[in-house]
Write an enzyme that holds these catalytic residues in place. Structure first.
Site, PDB file in Angstrom:
ATOM      1  N   GLY A 142       0.821  -1.204   0.000  1.00 26.68           N
ATOM      2  CA  GLY A 142       0.000   0.000   0.000  1.00 26.68           C
ATOM      3  C   GLY A 142       0.855   1.252   0.000  1.00 26.68           C
ATOM      4  N   THR A 143       1.925   1.227   0.753  1.00 24.19           N
ATOM      5  CA  THR A 143       2.830   2.373   0.830  1.00 24.19           C
ATOM      6  C   THR A 143       3.395   2.712  -0.540  1.00 24.19           C
ATOM      7  OG1 THR A 143       3.435   1.870   3.112  1.00 24.19           O
ATOM      8  CG2 THR A 143       4.986   3.209   1.847  1.00 24.19           C
ATOM      9  N   ASN A 163      -7.019   5.136   9.125  1.00 22.62           N
ATOM     10  CA  ASN A 163      -6.538   3.973   9.864  1.00 22.62           C
ATOM     11  C   ASN A 163      -6.529   4.202  11.372  1.00 22.62           C
ATOM     12  OD1 ASN A 163      -4.393   5.712   8.581  1.00 22.62           O
ATOM     13  ND2 ASN A 163      -3.167   4.730  10.175  1.00 22.62           N
ATOM     14  N   GLN A 175      -7.287   1.008   3.984  1.00 23.15           N
ATOM     15  CA  GLN A 175      -8.292   0.536   4.953  1.00 23.15           C
ATOM     16  C   GLN A 175      -9.650   0.399   4.271  1.00 23.15           C
ATOM     17  OE1 GLN A 175      -7.926  -0.482   8.100  1.00 23.15           O
ATOM     18  NE2 GLN A 175      -5.757   0.049   8.178  1.00 23.15           N
ATOM     19  N   ALA A 224      -2.754  -5.671   0.299  1.00 21.85           N
ATOM     20  CA  ALA A 224      -3.400  -6.970   0.540  1.00 21.85           C
ATOM     21  C   ALA A 224      -3.482  -7.377   2.009  1.00 21.85           C
ATOM     22  CB  ALA A 224      -2.660  -8.055  -0.253  1.00 21.85           C
ATOM     23  N   HIS A 225      -2.509  -6.966   2.813  1.00 20.12           N
ATOM     24  CA  HIS A 225      -2.498  -7.543   4.170  1.00 20.12           C
ATOM     25  C   HIS A 225      -3.540  -6.937   5.107  1.00 20.12           C
ATOM     26  CE1 HIS A 225      -0.161  -4.606   6.749  1.00 20.12           C
ATOM     27  NE2 HIS A 225       0.173  -4.138   5.551  1.00 20.12           N
ATOM     28  N   THR A 269      10.565  -7.579 -11.414  1.00 24.54           N
ATOM     29  CA  THR A 269       9.909  -8.858 -11.671  1.00 24.54           C
ATOM     30  C   THR A 269       8.719  -9.035 -10.730  1.00 24.54           C
ATOM     31  OG1 THR A 269      11.993  -9.806 -12.400  1.00 24.54           O
ATOM     32  CG2 THR A 269      10.278 -11.371 -11.741  1.00 24.54           C
ATOM     33  N   CYS A 285       5.209   6.212  19.580  1.00 24.73           N
ATOM     34  CA  CYS A 285       5.831   5.812  20.840  1.00 24.73           C
ATOM     35  C   CYS A 285       7.236   6.393  20.943  1.00 24.73           C
ATOM     36  CB  CYS A 285       5.852   4.288  20.875  1.00 24.73           C
ATOM     37  SG  CYS A 285       6.902   3.568  22.113  1.00 24.73           S
TER      38      CYS A 285
HETATM   39  C1  LIG Z   1      -1.591  -0.084   6.244  1.00 21.13           C
HETATM   40  C2  LIG Z   1      -1.849   1.202   5.559  1.00 21.13           C
HETATM   41  C3  LIG Z   1      -0.967   1.711   4.582  1.00 21.13           C
HETATM   42  C4  LIG Z   1       0.322   1.021   4.245  1.00 21.13           C
HETATM   43  O1  LIG Z   1       0.124  -0.192   3.568  1.00 21.13           O
HETATM   44  P1  LIG Z   1       1.316  -1.271   3.546  1.00 21.13           P
HETATM   45  O2  LIG Z   1       0.831  -2.336   2.612  1.00 21.13           O
HETATM   46  O3  LIG Z   1       1.445  -1.761   4.962  1.00 21.13           O
HETATM   47  O4  LIG Z   1       2.520  -0.576   3.068  1.00 21.13           O
HETATM   48  C5  LIG Z   1      -1.287   2.889   3.964  1.00 21.13           C
HETATM   49  N1  LIG Z   1      -2.415   3.553   4.264  1.00 21.13           N
HETATM   50  C6  LIG Z   1      -3.295   3.095   5.174  1.00 21.13           C
HETATM   51  C7  LIG Z   1      -4.538   3.862   5.449  1.00 21.13           C
HETATM   52  C8  LIG Z   1      -3.034   1.909   5.866  1.00 21.13           C
HETATM   53  O5  LIG Z   1      -3.891   1.471   6.780  1.00 21.13           O
END
Ligand SMILES: *Cc1c(COP(=O)(O)O)cnc(C)c1O
Length: 388
Positions: A74-75, A157, A185, A206-207, A243, A331
């Site tokens: 996602g990043t 998030n 999210q 995906a995670h 790749t 933190c």
């Molecule tokens: C988790 C998250 C990301 C980052 O996604 P990753 O796959 O962990 O790099 C970006 N934006 C939001 C809102 C997220 O919750």
């Protein structure tokens, strides 16, 4: 992990990989291991797998397959959207103004800050209301011909608030300014139709929806000016060299398909437990407040602040009792500060330091939630006393 009864309530941070997803991925590690860019049969099989994955993601997003670009997370999707669209806007029309909300994930905000500090873009933050929501009217007032890109998070998030993406998108569309939303999210819990949302760019990972970590996608509406930020081979229409991670792309597609298929049942399940958590916490814990919007929020997301509590010790006490939750505050030992998002909502330091985020998953049971709720008031009281 140990034998003790651990209860995971941090699904906004990550989710377990669904067994059906793992099963779909496995053959692509050692049976169908060709490079999708190779000409031979091994390559063709791998290429067919990623093109099938692309079609599944495109169906879920209501777009064309060639509008889906695969990335490593996602990043990376957020990075490509911001950097790629900003560079193209400057090159093609001299635009150098970036407009983002002040409650973006760091994947967006740090990228925008770097575009400002290293590349000379002018970065402007949109105001938000007390729930962390952006108003489309304000976006309309801040847009100008030199705006290169607008980015507003779909579902936050940290505080769960949903933004009026379709309305903001309509405002940007009218002025032909590219609009990106971080839906990492959002896509995990809401129907994501890029046509209805009026977005030009949309990031998923995906995670957050029971797929593997380290894989994501970026929707890029056909015709959106964008340059690659990772250069090399010609993979992904020349927009993202490297790749392909074939098994992970297969896994992401299967996880996304399941998220759509099981959307209604997951939604109802989460909402009931979320509302039980919110109701009980506000009723039973003195000096507690909900953060984010009371109704326009992620269905699985409950977030709070407690006055006079150190969020980090609260998390530690919860962890000792076997509950895995999260806090909004970064933190920093020695000199803790409330998170940027909570400060942006106008919370004082006394409140902002005591944040707690509880996020539910598809397999969270009512018994787990009850066990959490039966202990939380005491744990908060303990954290309050420990602060002295
Ligand atoms: C988790 C998250 C990301 C980052 O996604 P990753 O796959 O962990 O790099 C970006 N934006 C939001 C809102 C997220 O919750």
């Amino acid at each position: 992990m140990s034998e003790r009864n651990l209860i995971y309530l941090d699904y906004a941070a990550s989710t377990p990989v669904d067994a059906r997803v793992t099963k779909a991925m496995l053959p692509y590690f050692d049976q169908f291991y060709g490079n999708p860019s190779s000409t031979h049969i091994f390559g063709q099989v791998a290429e067919a797998a990623i093109e099938n994955a692309r079609e599944i993601i495109a169906r879920g997003l209501h777009c064309q397959p060639h509008e889906v670009i695969f990335t490593s997370c996602g990043t990376e999707s957020d990075n490509l959207a911001l950097r790629g669209a900003a560079w193209a806007a400057r090159q093609q029309r001299g635009a150098d103004h970036i407009l983002i909300s002040p409650v973006e994930h760091h994947a967006v905000s740090s990228t925008a800050q770097q575009l400002a500090s290293l590349f000379g873009f002018e970065l402007e933050y949109l105001p938000v209301d007390e729930f962390g929501m952006v108003s489309p009217e304000v976006v309309a007032m801040r847009l100008c011909p030199s705006t290169a890109i607008v980015s507003v998070i779909h579902a936050n998030n940290e505080i769960g608030t949903l933004n009026p993406i379709a309305e903001i998108g309509a405002v940007c569309r009218e002025k032909s300014i590219p609009f990106h939303t971080d839906s990492v999210q959002g896509a995990a819990h809401l129907p994501v139709d890029v046509q209805e949302l009026n977005v030009d760019l949309l990031a998923i990972g995906a995670h957050k929806f029971y797929g593997p970590k380290g894989v994501g996608a970026l929707y890029i509406r056909e015709g959106t000016p964008i340059f690659p930020s990772q250069t090399g081979g010609s993979q992904e229409m020349g927009l993202r060299a490297g790749t392909h991670n074939v098994p992970y792309l297969v896994g992401m597609a299967e996880a996304f398909r399941l998220a759509q298929e099981e959307h209604d049942i997951r939604l109802t399940h989460a909402q009931v437990l979320r509302d039980r958590i919110i109701g009980t916490v506000l009723e039973e814990i003195p000096d507690s407040k909900l953060t984010g919007h009371p109704s326009q929020r992620l269905p699985n997301h409950a977030s709070f602040v407690f006055e006079g509590v150190d969020g980090n010790s609260l998390l530690m006490f919860l962890d000792i009792e076997g509950f895995a939750c999260s806090s909004g505050s970064a933190c920093k030992t020695g000199n803790p500060e409330p998170s940027d998002v909570l400060t942006e909502l106008g919370l004082s330091r006394e409140w902002g330091l005591g944040s707690l985020r509880v996020t539910i998953g598809k397999d969270t049971t009512p018994a787990e939630v009850d066990s959490f709720l039966s202990l939380l008031p005491d744990i908060v009281a303990r954290a309050r006393r420990s602060r002295g």
